[in-house]
Enzyme design. Structure first.
Site, short mmCIF file in Angstrom:
data_model
loop_
_atom_site.label_atom_id
_atom_site.label_comp_id
_atom_site.label_asym_id
_atom_site.label_seq_id
_atom_site.Cartn_x
_atom_site.Cartn_y
_atom_site.Cartn_z
N TYR A 28 -22.14 37.54 -20.09
CA TYR A 28 -22.64 38.54 -19.13
C TYR A 28 -22.99 37.91 -17.79
CZ TYR A 28 -22.61 42.31 -22.49
OH TYR A 28 -22.19 43.28 -23.37
N GLU B 133 -22.01 30.75 -51.37
CA GLU B 133 -21.22 31.48 -50.38
C GLU B 133 -21.79 32.84 -50.06
OE1 GLU B 133 -17.02 31.94 -51.26
OE2 GLU B 133 -16.81 33.57 -49.81
N ASP C 26 -16.60 31.34 -54.00
CA ASP C 26 -15.52 32.06 -54.67
C ASP C 26 -14.35 31.11 -54.91
OD1 ASP C 26 -16.96 34.36 -54.50
OD2 ASP C 26 -15.78 35.24 -52.85
#
Lengths: 362, 679
Positions: free
Chosen positions: A94, A190, A242
């Protein structure tokens, strides 16, 4: 790097550019190339080390805009460091809206320039006043974090056992934190879901550990936090993700040895001692886990990891694991263990795995 | 040529030789049909050639069937020539069949169209009562002269409608003029004038050249006799082939207006110029000289021919003007002037681009792979050699004694056979063996392309484009005939942008005007993926671009799809070469386009640079903290540095454009083995 030296470094680079311009020659900036092609895995030191490949930004017709933006960003950074202020990546974007024609149209453009500068000075972006948006990760368990009160400068002791069903949030800058713990290991997880389950059942008490929720690929703060904690307290780090190419090649590998994109700071933002608890491809068979078929992107990612990832290439065990995974053509999530009962992971899986840390994947 | 008329014995033999292999049923069926009628002939032209062949059998004789039976249909030019020629030998064979009968253009026996359709049904059904006796049939069988053949098959020669007739007449006269000049080593200077005569549809075409002229005795034969010429029997790259063209044009004029051709010719300074009025006796295929005078002519040497004909004058596409412009492109060594009829535009002249004549094409003996059975028969009959072996070695290219023996061995005939006494089945076996034996490709030196540079310069002088390029492929071979493909390309400028690219087709420097869709050239252009080169191209169509393509196929024998020589046949070898040449030009267009785009970008960048200079100096000032004077200096230096960088960028773009048309740079790139595709 002390702040004044950072300012000096910025002035030095700007001065060199200015001299070239006054000599009516094309100024240029050299950045280390930030990608997996420009890193090497050094097992002795345990992380991705930057190689010498450089990209050059010479001031020409084609690069004039980016060149202007880079200098504007350097100026902003010098300002931040001098005033001991910070700007998030979004804020920096910005701020650029104030640069007229040189403004950024999208944040990824400003992030790129910021990371270029970071790499140019071989520092962490926090050192040049820029901070990320994202949360650093959550911590629960046998750990007391020692922090300071921003106003009074008094020491604060934050006991991570006392968050109930909640957790301690890792701050963006972890350099000045201290630790007290008698935990036996750190378990990096995770998914927030699995973290919640372990917290809810006070698993850390039973296993005497620190639980860290990474929430996908760990942030630099998270990696640095885990690294400092494990280094200072000499406790091992076990990773529980996973079983799919993303969990292994992206989450685990980034935590352990760093990333290609931030190769210049991997030295600090990696946990070389981490090992892989699960879920391994073998676990899918051993625990008869329910699976989903591998998607095309998964197969592609696996092939890419085997072919291009220096870390995977270094470890035969990982190549074998990937081969097995692709051959089976399936993936399994952490939560798949719930098939055998919601708390099977606490009662059976983790204890069984933790009984043999020597069997963890590298 | 002369062989046709002067060797009746040979001809007779040939015909008797060939009568055998002709499929009996078809000749029988055709005999049951009435002699050629106007209607069937026309229909045959419009539809399959097979039908036409069937109908014409009584006059053409079985030879044609034999000639075509096993071989390519597409070498139309040769076949029609051959067919007509054999037919002209007909009188000998059919001497008994009423030689004096006068052929009626519309015989009363010709059935109405309705019965014609029913005929096939009766063919197989046994109805002996309706069958004609051999004697009654004999009364209907008669010779048809070449000229008469022409009047009924004018579409085959490009005279199917009045607009086309005008163009064909100009084309035949111009082709002859160019061939004559080149053969004599004279830079052609050709003047074409068309005047409207009394009546809307009558035009007088005058074509004058500066060629070697024609000796007076030959003028009637050349203009007043079909199938008289020097080119048909030579295996050499030339525009004309059959010796039909100009006399056919004259005959068309004669048929439509009754006016004879007017030929003026002079063979050199100090020699007299003659004017002859030539008419063709359509029955005998013999010229008739109606008048002859010596005259003063301001031309040192050359020939002028005037033909008056019924025609339609057209402008724009397929106009005479467009045709001549294309002739000029394909013949950069020729100067061509054109005077259209009054009120149909201004006089135009296409000046020559090159002062050098193209090298004279060498004559080549036929290569065994390209020879058809009919041709082989004729060659063996007329050979000067005694034995088959000697004939093969003497009359064909790439046949050594060893190869000749091999051919004979494969064919199972003795090489010592008397060449002109062979049985038809023996000849056929030899023909088969010729295709089976491995041979060297024919020599390619006998094909003369326009050449890359002249092709490009020709395009440059005729079109106002921005970019020109050309590509001449190395010689290649189809069916034993060497050929060369070349492509010239003009892009941008005044060429209309929103239309399909204009494809000009040339065969041995002759522009092809009709049957675009049936032509291999069109297929090749459509098959090339022009999108890869940054052009628009609807699926299966020509590219949409401000582009003109000139595609030239040069060969000892250009294969056409039909006798009128309007479309190149689709031989895979030819298509392949066409595509390669087109792709080469396409790549260069792509380079040009990307370079031009960048040049435009670089131009825009001048303003673009100025936008960012204040930010560079501003940021440096914030970091380094210098004063206004220093800032001003910094801005000046930045402007200098960036402007120089912009100019360097433009220059590199210009260099790149230059290198795409610089043959040396290209050759260098080729040597390096790099294709300058996308830069």
């Amino acid at each position: 790097m002390p702040d004044s030296s950072m300012v000096k470094a910025i002035r030095k680079v700007a001065g060199m550019i200015h001299e070239k311009i006054l000599a009516r020659r094309k100024p240029n900036l050299k950045f280390p190339l930030r990608s997996l092609q420009n890193v090497r895995y050094r097992p002795q030191i345990g992380f991705f080390e930057l190689l010498g490949k450089m990209k050059e930004r010479t001031l020409t017709v084609g690069t004039v805009k980016t060149f202007a933006q880079t200098l504007r960003m350097m100026s902003l950074s010098k300002n931040l460091v001098e005033t001991d202020d910070i700007a998030t990546k979004r804020e920096a974007y910005y701020v650029s809206k104030n640069w007229g024609e040189a403004r950024f149209d999208e944040q990824p453009e400003s992030d790129q320039v910021m990371e270029d500068i970071e790499a140019l000075f071989r520092v962490n972006r926090e050192q040049i006043g820029f901070i990320p948006e994202e949360k650093g990760g959550e911590v629960a368990g046998k750990l007391t974090v020692i922090d300071k009160d921003r106003d009074t400068g008094k020491t604060l002791k934050i006991d991570c056992t006392k968050f109930g069903s909640g957790a301690y949030s890792i701050p963006i800058s972890v350099e000045d934190l201290g630790f007290q713990t008698d935990a036996k290991f750190i378990l990096a997880i995770e998914t927030a879901g699995m973290f919640q389950r372990l917290v809810k059942h006070n698993y850390w008490k039973q296993a005497s550990c620190v639980l860290v929720s990474m929430g996908g690929v760990p942030t630099r703060a998270c990696r640095r936090f885990v690294r400092r904690l494990s280094d200072e307290k000499k406790i091992p780090v076990y990773v529980f993700v996973d079983c799919d190419p993303y969990g292994i090649a992206n989450i685990y590998r980034t935590l352990k040895v760093g990333s290609g994109n931030a190769a210049h700071v991997n030295e600090f933002f990696c946990v070389p001692k981490a090992t892989f608890l699960g879920i391994t491809p073998q676990d899918i068979i051993d625990y008869k886990l329910p699976t989903h078929p591998l998607k095309d992107v998964d197969v592609k990612r696996a092939a890419d990891a085997v072919k291009n990832d220096p870390f995977i290439q270094h470890h035969k065990a990982w190549q074998g694991a990937f081969e097995k995974l692709v051959k089976m053509g399936v993936r399994a999530e952490q939560q798949a263990l719930a098939k055998h009962g919601l708390n099977y992971v606490i009662d059976e899986y983790l204890p069984q795995k933790l009984a043999h840390p020597e069997r963890f994947l590298p | 040529m002369e062989a046709v008329a002067r060797k009746p014995n040979n001809k007779q033999e040939q015909l008797s030789l060939m009568a055998d292999p002709a499929p009996a049923p078809s000749s029988e069926t055709s005999r049951r049909k009435p002699p050629v009628g106007d209607r069937p002939a026309k229909r045959a032209a419009k539809t399959a050639r097979g039908k036409g062949r069937d109908l014409q059998l009584p006059v053409l004789g079985p030879t044609e069937m034999a000639g075509r039976g096993k071989h390519e249909q597409s070498r139309g030019a040769g076949e029609s020539g051959g067919a007509v020629e054999r037919q002209s030998g007909g009188p000998d064979k059919r001497a008994s069949s009423a030689p004096d009968s006068c052929p009626d253009p519309s015989p009363p026996e010709a059935p109405p169209s309705g019965t014609e359709n029913q005929e096939p049904k009766t063919r197989n059904s046994p109805s002996p009562s309706r069958r004609a006796s051999a004697e009654s049939m004999a009364s209907k069988q008669r010779d048809i002269s070449v000229a008469e053949f022409f009047t009924k098959n004018r579409h085959l020669l490009g005279f199917d409608n009045p607009a086309k007739a005008l163009l064909t007449t100009v084309k035949e006269a111009v082709d002859n003029a160019l061939d004559a000049c080149e053969e004599a080593g004279i830079l052609p200077d050709i003047d074409v004038a068309i005047r409207q005569c009394n009546g809307d549809e009558r035009f007088r075409v005058s074509v004058r050249d500066n060629g070697p002229g024609i000796v007076k005795a030959q003028i009637p034969k050349i203009f007043g006799k079909l199938l008289y010429g020097s080119k048909f029997h030579s295996f050499k790259q030339a525009r004309g082939q059959q010796g039909i063209g100009i006399s056919a044009a004259g005959m068309y004029g004669q048929l439509t207006t009754g006016r004879p051709m007017v030929v003026v010719s002079r063979t050199g300074k100090g020699k007299p110029a003659f004017r002859l009025l030539v008419r063709i006796d359509a029955q005998k295929n013999q010229p008739e000289v109606l008048g002859e005078e010596q005259l003063e002519w301001d031309v040192d040497h050359g020939t002028s021919v005037d033909i008056e004909l019924v025609a339609t004058y057209r402008r724009g596409t397929r106009s005479v003007e467009e045709y001549l412009q294309q002739v000029a492109i394909a013949n950069p060594h020729a100067r061509i002037a054109y005077h259209p009829p009054a009120g149909q535009g201004d006089d135009v002249a296409w000046e020559r681009v090159s002062e050098e004549l193209p090298p004279e094409p060498r004559e080549m003996k036929p290569h065994p792979y390209g020879v058809e059975l009919g041709m082989l028969l004729k060659m063996l009959l007329s050979t000067k050699s005694r034995t088959l072996r000697a004939a093969l070695v003497q009359d064909f290219s790439r046949v050594s004694t060893r190869v000749a023996d091999e051919i004979c061995a494969v064919a199972g005939v003795k090489p010592e056979l008397r060449a002109n006494r062979m049985q038809p089945e023996e000849v056929e076996a030899v023909h088969k063996a010729m295709q089976a034996v491995k041979l060297l490709a024919p020599p390619t030196s006998c094909v003369v392309p326009i050449g890359e540079e002249l092709m490009r310069r020709g395009m440059e002088s005729r079109f106002k484009g921005e970019f020109f390029t050309s590509s001449t492929r190395p010689p290649s071979v189809y069916r034993g005939n060497p050929f060369v493909v070349e492509v010239g390309l003009a892009y941008g400028g005044d060429i209309p942008a929103d239309e399909p690219a204009d494809v000009m087709r040339f065969a041995n420097r002759v522009p092809l005007q009709y049957q675009k869709g049936a032509c291999a050239v069109t297929e090749a252009v459509t098959d090339v993926a022009w999108r890869n080169y940054g052009l628009q191209q609807p699926r299966g169509s020509l590219p949409i671009a401000p582009m003109v393509l000139a595609v030239h196929v040069a060969s000892v024998w250009v294969p056409f799809t039909s006798e009128s020589k309007e479309a190149v046949a689709h031989y895979p070898e030819i298509l392949r070469e066409l595509k390669l040449a087109l792709q080469e030009c396409g790549r260069r267009v792509a380079i040009f386009l990307s370079a031009r785009r960048r040049a435009i970008d670089a131009g825009k960048k001048s303003a673009y640079i100025k936008k960012y200079i204040p930010h560079i100096s501003g940021a440096l000032r914030e970091i380094l903290g210098y004063g206004d004077a220093k800032e001003k200096e910094t801005v000046e230096c930045l402007e200098y540095v960036l402007e120089r960088s912009r100019l360097e960028g433009m220059k590199s773009v210009e260099d790149e454009i230059a290198s795409t048309v610089d043959p040396e740079a290209e050759a260098a790139a080729d040597d390096a083995g790099t294709e300058a595709t996308d830069a």
